[in-house]
Design an enzyme around this catalytic site. Structure first.
Site, PDB file in Angstrom:
ATOM      1  N   ARG A 103     -10.334  86.265  -5.884  1.00  0.00           N
ATOM      2  CA  ARG A 103      -9.678  85.311  -6.802  1.00  0.00           C
ATOM      3  C   ARG A 103      -9.261  86.092  -8.029  1.00  0.00           C
ATOM      4  O   ARG A 103     -10.113  86.662  -8.736  1.00  0.00           O
ATOM      5  CB  ARG A 103     -10.647  84.196  -7.195  1.00  0.00           C
ATOM      6  CG  ARG A 103     -10.165  83.409  -8.403  1.00  0.00           C
ATOM      7  CD  ARG A 103     -10.940  82.151  -8.647  1.00  0.00           C
ATOM      8  NE  ARG A 103     -10.683  81.171  -7.612  1.00  0.00           N
ATOM      9  CZ  ARG A 103     -11.028  79.883  -7.687  1.00  0.00           C
ATOM     10  NH1 ARG A 103     -11.647  79.426  -8.764  1.00  0.00           N
ATOM     11  NH2 ARG A 103     -10.763  79.051  -6.705  1.00  0.00           N
ATOM     12  N   HIS A 130      -2.997  79.067  -3.605  1.00  0.00           N
ATOM     13  CA  HIS A 130      -4.414  78.780  -3.328  1.00  0.00           C
ATOM     14  C   HIS A 130      -4.491  78.313  -1.869  1.00  0.00           C
ATOM     15  O   HIS A 130      -4.733  77.131  -1.586  1.00  0.00           O
ATOM     16  CB  HIS A 130      -4.921  77.709  -4.298  1.00  0.00           C
ATOM     17  CG  HIS A 130      -6.415  77.595  -4.361  1.00  0.00           C
ATOM     18  ND1 HIS A 130      -7.276  78.415  -3.629  1.00  0.00           N
ATOM     19  CD2 HIS A 130      -7.218  76.753  -5.070  1.00  0.00           C
ATOM     20  CE1 HIS A 130      -8.522  78.063  -3.896  1.00  0.00           C
ATOM     21  NE2 HIS A 130      -8.520  77.071  -4.753  1.00  0.00           N
ATOM     22  N   GLN A 133      -7.588  76.292  -0.317  1.00  0.00           N
ATOM     23  CA  GLN A 133      -7.640  74.894  -0.731  1.00  0.00           C
ATOM     24  C   GLN A 133      -6.597  74.070   0.033  1.00  0.00           C
ATOM     25  O   GLN A 133      -6.909  73.000   0.569  1.00  0.00           O
ATOM     26  CB  GLN A 133      -7.387  74.790  -2.247  1.00  0.00           C
ATOM     27  CG  GLN A 133      -7.430  73.379  -2.782  1.00  0.00           C
ATOM     28  CD  GLN A 133      -8.833  72.796  -2.809  1.00  0.00           C
ATOM     29  OE1 GLN A 133      -9.769  73.441  -3.282  1.00  0.00           O
ATOM     30  NE2 GLN A 133      -9.005  71.580  -2.305  1.00  0.00           N
ATOM     31  N   ASP A 221      -3.465  67.945  -9.766  1.00  0.00           N
ATOM     32  CA  ASP A 221      -4.211  69.151 -10.134  1.00  0.00           C
ATOM     33  C   ASP A 221      -4.242  69.211 -11.663  1.00  0.00           C
ATOM     34  O   ASP A 221      -3.470  68.505 -12.328  1.00  0.00           O
ATOM     35  CB  ASP A 221      -3.490  70.386  -9.535  1.00  0.00           C
ATOM     36  CG  ASP A 221      -4.206  71.705  -9.812  1.00  0.00           C
ATOM     37  OD1 ASP A 221      -5.389  71.679 -10.215  1.00  0.00           O
ATOM     38  OD2 ASP A 221      -3.581  72.766  -9.619  1.00  0.00           O
ATOM     39  N   CYS A 261      -7.870  69.017  -6.000  1.00  0.00           N
ATOM     40  CA  CYS A 261      -8.591  70.221  -5.569  1.00  0.00           C
ATOM     41  C   CYS A 261      -9.912  70.387  -6.324  1.00  0.00           C
ATOM     42  O   CYS A 261     -10.812  71.064  -5.843  1.00  0.00           O
ATOM     43  CB  CYS A 261      -7.712  71.451  -5.754  1.00  0.00           C
ATOM     44  SG  CYS A 261      -7.097  71.645  -7.433  1.00  0.00           S
ATOM     45  N   ARG A 289     -13.807  72.588   2.144  1.00  0.00           N
ATOM     46  CA  ARG A 289     -13.568  73.986   1.782  1.00  0.00           C
ATOM     47  C   ARG A 289     -14.511  74.902   2.564  1.00  0.00           C
ATOM     48  O   ARG A 289     -14.135  75.967   3.036  1.00  0.00           O
ATOM     49  CB  ARG A 289     -13.786  74.198   0.270  1.00  0.00           C
ATOM     50  CG  ARG A 289     -12.691  73.617  -0.611  1.00  0.00           C
ATOM     51  CD  ARG A 289     -11.389  74.385  -0.479  1.00  0.00           C
ATOM     52  NE  ARG A 289     -11.563  75.801  -0.774  1.00  0.00           N
ATOM     53  CZ  ARG A 289     -11.617  76.327  -2.007  1.00  0.00           C
ATOM     54  NH1 ARG A 289     -11.474  75.552  -3.063  1.00  0.00           N
ATOM     55  NH2 ARG A 289     -11.753  77.639  -2.185  1.00  0.00           N
TER      56      ARG A 289
HETATM   57  N1   CP Z   1     -10.940  73.989  -6.003  1.00  0.00           N
HETATM   58  C1   CP Z   1     -11.476  75.176  -6.327  1.00  0.00           C
HETATM   59  O1   CP Z   1     -11.003  76.250  -5.912  1.00  0.00           O
HETATM   60  O2   CP Z   1     -12.567  75.073  -7.124  1.00  0.00           O
HETATM   61  P1   CP Z   1     -13.312  76.243  -7.903  1.00  0.00           P
HETATM   62  O3   CP Z   1     -12.359  76.706  -9.001  1.00  0.00           O
HETATM   63  O4   CP Z   1     -14.549  75.616  -8.455  1.00  0.00           O
HETATM   64  O5   CP Z   1     -13.612  77.357  -6.957  1.00  0.00           O
HETATM   65  N1  NVA Z   2      -4.404  75.096 -10.536  1.00  0.00           N
HETATM   66  C1  NVA Z   2      -5.810  75.268 -10.791  1.00  0.00           C
HETATM   67  C2  NVA Z   2      -6.601  75.216  -9.518  1.00  0.00           C
HETATM   68  C3  NVA Z   2      -8.077  75.331  -9.676  1.00  0.00           C
HETATM   69  C4  NVA Z   2      -8.813  75.293  -8.371  1.00  0.00           C
HETATM   70  C5  NVA Z   2      -6.039  76.594 -11.499  1.00  0.00           C
HETATM   71  O1  NVA Z   2      -5.435  77.598 -11.093  1.00  0.00           O
HETATM   72  O2  NVA Z   2      -6.808  76.628 -12.476  1.00  0.00           O
END
Ligand code: CP
Ligand code: NVA
Length: 303
Positions: A103, A130, A133, A221, A261, A289
């Site tokens: 990530r 993502h 997700q 989101d 998400c 997930r």
């Molecule tokens: N939805 C998601 O990816 O959550 P986190 O940021 O908690 O991993």
């Molecule tokens: N769009 C959000 C998703 C978090 C899971 C972010 O990137 O912060």
């Protein structure tokens, strides 16, 4: 064979349906003696340059349940945080690990790890995509509906976010309708809207009502994604008309399912009333997930 999950495009329609079948089996057999262990003897690195709750925990648990060993790393505490290149890191980590889940900010860093190393790379969120997700969300839709035929999903809010991009991409592959309601300032890129080759299945409107019409699922989101904190004030102001609240919910079908998400910023992009309504399936999404990521790892790194 599919080796990496960088955007989601690695999976064509048939591969995606096979992934969902495997996810259902893995979910069903989670605690059974038949549960598959394709990661036995394998070590998987899980690297975070951004915060996480779901991804962090579900990958560690998932790797354990598939028989593997997870090495969890905070990117800032590795030498990458002090400037070691992605190229060199990919080569070094490939000597130890069979898989890397990452990530981070730049999509090009995730792609660089795949290009320069030999380990399977899984994108666990970048500024652009993502895929874990979005694939988990389509699996959740399939579970709820029994089929993806004729499904319409509406999306309200930041139409240029990693979630909106990834949902558009997987919707195109699965052949479902994805209608984005977003302001001009946060509209989806033309490249995303062109995904569906003018079939109208991936669309953008400024009017939430138009997107919500006939939708089976409504998705939202956060308005301020990780890495965009400096724009917070402006985003809150511009995105306010796209808040998923009781009034918007009333414009949709009675049995519409509400998706997010998570993490949710209650009172911003979604109200308590909607998050806690019987229409909300956000915690089923969060659970899935785990199952989808196990199926992704089993597909990329089979026994
Ligand atoms: N939805 C998601 O990816 O959550 P986190 O940021 O908690 O991993
Ligand atoms: N769009 C959000 C998703 C978090 C899971 C972010 O990137 O912060």
């Amino acid at each position: 064979m599919i080796r990496h999950l960088l955007t989601g495009e690695e999976f064509d329609h048939d591969a995606m349906m096979r992934l969902f079948d495997l996810t259902a089996k893995i979910k069903r057999e989670r605690f059974s003696p038949n549960a598959i262990k394709p990661l036995a003897g394998k070590s998987i690195g899980v690297i975070f340059a951004k915060s996480s709750t779901r991804t962090r925990v579900s990958f560690e648990v998932g790797i354990h349940e598939l028989g593997g060993h997870a090495v969890i790393l905070d990117m800032g505490k590795t030498q990458m945080g002090r400037g070691e290149t992605i190229h060199d890191t990919a080569k070094v980590l490939s000597r130890y690990l069979q898989g890397i889940v990452i990530r981070t900010y730049k999509q090009s860093d995730v792609e660089g790890l795949a290009e320069h190393g030999t380990a399977s790379v899984i994108n666990a969120l970048t500024d652009d995509y993502h895929p874990c997700q979005a694939l988990g969300d389509l699996f959740t839709i399939l579970e709820k509906k029994g089929s993806l035929d004729g499904v319409k999903m509406a999306y309200l809010g930041d139409g240029a976010s990693n979630m909106s991009n990834s949902l558009a991409l997987v919707s195109k592959i699965a052949g479902i309708e994805f209608a984005i309601a977003a302001p001009e300032e946060f509209r989806p890129a033309d490249s995303i809207l062109n995904y569906a080759n003018g079939s109208g299945k991936i669309s953008w409107t400024k009017d939430p009502k138009e997107a919500l019409e006939g939708a089976d699922f409504i998705y939202t989101d956060v308005w301020v994604s990780m890495g965009f904190e400096e724009e917070a004030k402006e985003r809150m102001r511009i995105l306010q008309p796209y808040q998923l609240n009781g009034k918007q919910l009333a414009l949709a079908k009675k049995d519409v399912s509400v998706m997010h998400c998570l993490p949710a910023h209650r009172g911003e992009e979604i109200t308590d009333e909607v998050m806690d309504s019987p229409n909300s399936i956000v915690f089923d999404e969060a659970e899935n997930r785990l199952h989808i990521q196990k199926a992704i790892m089993a597909t990329l790194m089979p026994e």
